[in-house]
Design an enzyme around this catalytic site. Sequence first.
Site, PDB file in Angstrom:
ATOM      1  N   LYS A  35       0.701  -1.165   0.169  1.00  0.00           N
ATOM      2  CA  LYS A  35       0.067  -0.087   0.089  1.00  0.00           C
ATOM      3  C   LYS A  35       0.981   1.194  -0.034  1.00  0.00           C
ATOM      4  O   LYS A  35       0.551   2.116  -0.884  1.00  0.00           O
ATOM      5  CB  LYS A  35      -0.746  -0.083   1.257  1.00  0.00           C
ATOM      6  N   GLU A 150     -13.880  11.031  13.425  1.00  0.00           N
ATOM      7  CA  GLU A 150     -13.838  11.735  12.086  1.00  0.00           C
ATOM      8  C   GLU A 150     -15.358  11.349  11.327  1.00  0.00           C
ATOM      9  O   GLU A 150     -15.902  10.110  11.783  1.00  0.00           O
ATOM     10  CB  GLU A 150     -12.917  10.872  11.340  1.00  0.00           C
ATOM     11  N   PHE A 151     -16.057  12.223  10.989  1.00  0.00           N
ATOM     12  CA  PHE A 151     -17.358  12.165  10.318  1.00  0.00           C
ATOM     13  C   PHE A 151     -17.382  12.066   8.951  1.00  0.00           C
ATOM     14  O   PHE A 151     -18.544  12.135   8.288  1.00  0.00           O
ATOM     15  CB  PHE A 151     -18.305  13.203  10.804  1.00  0.00           C
ATOM     16  N   PHE A 249     -30.745  12.822   5.000  1.00  0.00           N
ATOM     17  CA  PHE A 249     -30.678  11.569   5.317  1.00  0.00           C
ATOM     18  C   PHE A 249     -32.225  11.070   5.500  1.00  0.00           C
ATOM     19  O   PHE A 249     -32.478  10.345   6.278  1.00  0.00           O
ATOM     20  CB  PHE A 249     -29.917  11.160   6.550  1.00  0.00           C
ATOM     21  N   GLY A 253     -34.732   3.730   0.500  1.00  0.00           N
ATOM     22  CA  GLY A 253     -33.988   2.813  -0.195  1.00  0.00           C
ATOM     23  C   GLY A 253     -34.010   1.360   0.351  1.00  0.00           C
ATOM     24  O   GLY A 253     -34.934   1.034   1.125  1.00  0.00           O
ATOM     25  N   GLY A 257     -26.217   0.375   4.515  1.00  0.00           N
ATOM     26  CA  GLY A 257     -25.088  -0.441   4.646  1.00  0.00           C
ATOM     27  C   GLY A 257     -23.834   0.147   4.862  1.00  0.00           C
ATOM     28  O   GLY A 257     -23.854   1.255   5.303  1.00  0.00           O
ATOM     29  N   CYS A 260     -19.580   1.856   8.295  1.00  0.00           N
ATOM     30  CA  CYS A 260     -19.826   2.214   9.554  1.00  0.00           C
ATOM     31  C   CYS A 260     -20.997   2.174  10.316  1.00  0.00           C
ATOM     32  O   CYS A 260     -20.956   1.601  11.381  1.00  0.00           O
ATOM     33  CB  CYS A 260     -19.619   4.017   9.468  1.00  0.00           C
TER      34      CYS A 260
HETATM   35  C1  UDX Z   1     -21.416   7.029   7.509  1.00  0.00           C
HETATM   36  C2  UDX Z   1     -21.673   8.594   8.039  1.00  0.00           C
HETATM   37  O1  UDX Z   1     -22.292   9.280   7.320  1.00  0.00           O
HETATM   38  C3  UDX Z   1     -20.388   9.357   8.304  1.00  0.00           C
HETATM   39  O2  UDX Z   1     -20.360  10.506   9.073  1.00  0.00           O
HETATM   40  C4  UDX Z   1     -19.385   8.324   9.203  1.00  0.00           C
HETATM   41  O3  UDX Z   1     -17.929   8.938   9.312  1.00  0.00           O
HETATM   42  C5  UDX Z   1     -19.153   7.153   8.537  1.00  0.00           C
HETATM   43  O4  UDX Z   1     -20.366   6.228   8.148  1.00  0.00           O
HETATM   44  P1  UDX Z   1     -20.794   6.390   4.954  1.00  0.00           P
HETATM   45  O5  UDX Z   1     -21.006   4.736   5.431  1.00  0.00           O
HETATM   46  O6  UDX Z   1     -19.469   6.700   4.003  1.00  0.00           O
HETATM   47  O7  UDX Z   1     -20.892   7.311   6.148  1.00  0.00           O
HETATM   48  O8  UDX Z   1     -22.323   6.553   4.001  1.00  0.00           O
HETATM   49  P2  UDX Z   1     -23.147   7.309   4.162  1.00  0.00           P
HETATM   50  O9  UDX Z   1     -23.423   8.561   2.859  1.00  0.00           O
HETATM   51  O10 UDX Z   1     -23.571   7.859   5.349  1.00  0.00           O
HETATM   52  O11 UDX Z   1     -24.488   6.086   3.822  1.00  0.00           O
HETATM   53  C6  UDX Z   1     -24.679   5.014   4.491  1.00  0.00           C
HETATM   54  C7  UDX Z   1     -25.751   4.186   4.088  1.00  0.00           C
HETATM   55  O12 UDX Z   1     -27.063   4.815   4.296  1.00  0.00           O
HETATM   56  C8  UDX Z   1     -25.591   3.684   2.638  1.00  0.00           C
HETATM   57  O13 UDX Z   1     -26.088   2.502   2.557  1.00  0.00           O
HETATM   58  C9  UDX Z   1     -26.531   4.723   2.034  1.00  0.00           C
HETATM   59  O14 UDX Z   1     -27.068   4.299   0.779  1.00  0.00           O
HETATM   60  C10 UDX Z   1     -27.813   4.651   3.030  1.00  0.00           C
HETATM   61  N1  UDX Z   1     -28.584   6.126   2.941  1.00  0.00           N
HETATM   62  C11 UDX Z   1     -27.977   7.150   3.382  1.00  0.00           C
HETATM   63  C12 UDX Z   1     -29.915   5.966   2.817  1.00  0.00           C
HETATM   64  O15 UDX Z   1     -30.507   5.042   2.642  1.00  0.00           O
HETATM   65  N2  UDX Z   1     -30.727   7.065   2.618  1.00  0.00           N
HETATM   66  C13 UDX Z   1     -30.224   8.230   3.003  1.00  0.00           C
HETATM   67  O16 UDX Z   1     -30.756   9.333   3.230  1.00  0.00           O
HETATM   68  C14 UDX Z   1     -28.807   8.438   3.279  1.00  0.00           C
END
Ligand code: UDX
Length: 436
Positions: A35, A150-151, A249, A253, A257, A260
């Site tokens: 890596k 971290e978010f 959010f 859907g 998944g 996180c």
């Molecule tokens: C998430 C958090 O948003 C982020 O702050 C943290 O640091 C890591 O976890 P991530 O897993 O990258 O980020 O994706 P995210 O955009 O949050 O989506 C997570 C899941 O929720 C996905 O499967 C996405 O499709 C779903 N989702 C998201 C929905 O079904 N509806 C929404 O409105 C938003």
Amino acid sequence: MKITIIGSGYVGLVSGICLAKIGHEVVCVDKLADKIFKLELGEIPIFEPNLKELLKEVVDAKRISFSTSLQEAIEACDVVFIAVGTPQGEDGSADLSYVFDAVKQIAQFSKNRKLIITKSTVPAGTGFEIKKLVKKINPNVEFLVASNPEFLREGSAIYDFMNPDRIVIGIEDEKSEEILREIYGYFGQEKIVVSDIITAELIKYAANSFLASKITFINEMANLCEKLGADVKKLAFAIGLDERIGGKFLNVGPGFGGSCFPKDILAILNIAKENGVDLSVIEAAKNSNDKRKVEMAQRAIDVLGGNVEGKKIALLGLAFKGNTDDIRYSPAIVIAKELLKKGAIVNAHDFEAIENSRLELEGFSNITFFEDYLQAILECDLIVIATEWKEYGKIDLEEVKKLTKSRKILDLRNLLDEKKVENAGFEYFYIGGKLV
Ligand code: UDX
């Protein structure tokens, strides 16, 4: 500020590159030599829009370097971020072995005072464990401990890092606060939320659990809308206009998944259990979401009259969301497995996640992967949109008509426009729409 980041995965790498972008001198360390070798050549081991370009910029500015030698990186820095993975342990709790391995080495190699900051998502109380461990290994070393969760989201990681809603720092002394304020001063001091360490650690889990519960809430509302003939899109829009709720959010859907939400929900449930606290809302969200992924496969089966044996299904999307190659806990993968188990022939497409999916689904023979989604659609009986890649929303329906006699689309991300799809002569099934 001279910063070392241990762990060059998603969080570590994006944070390292962005911290270099805002002017710090960063060394990213990882024990995987391959890596580090690739990163030194300017190659990014993950799919993340614009990260490669930003890496080049900070490499050219000589503000970032990569190393497998933790010792050298520790000796040369003032501040160490721990950004290693905290995978799910067997019982659902976070496995902290990588974090503690990093801490042991920091303790062993530190010659002057360091601030040790956890960026990895760690259970509340880990900061205290880190302090105990450093003292045990090297009683003479001077050090400070802080938490800085971290978010950032996959797919929009740079934007999220560079445009934070807030920066949480968990500290227990003024010096740590001063250093962290200096590191993040670029974003404005008003963005910084200061708390004690244990609260900062918990904030991350609480934020992710809340967002996951919000998604589950709107998905369950969609189920009710479907029964009543109500419009979940309008409902989500209207409730989201209330500032106390907020419109983000609330996209319906096939369930959430990713690396996180599912992991962090299990971890916080574990922490709560250990402390005799009932987190029934979060538990319900988890159960509802697990069930939902399987139910989405059943929808596809229902659209095809209850039997998919020998039926060809074009599955558009494998990643857990758009703009990523990550398939961890992806609803699309659950759907693929369910359909394959029921005898369907699956033509799968994704823009970035095919390689990862091939490995995950290698036990199944009736699946073929396509680089071009129009090829996946060829002569299929049903099109299922499972991931929110925006390209699927622009699908050329006239072209699709030429490729297949089937006129059925199941849109699990509500990307298409109902009127346009129906006017083009398709039967359109979507979340919150009519039931089969
Ligand atoms: C998430 C958090 O948003 C982020 O702050 C943290 O640091 C890591 O976890 P991530 O897993 O990258 O980020 O994706 P995210 O955009 O949050 O989506 C997570 C899941 O929720 C996905 O499967 C996405 O499709 C779903 N989702 C998201 C929905 O079904 N509806 C929404 O409105 C938003």
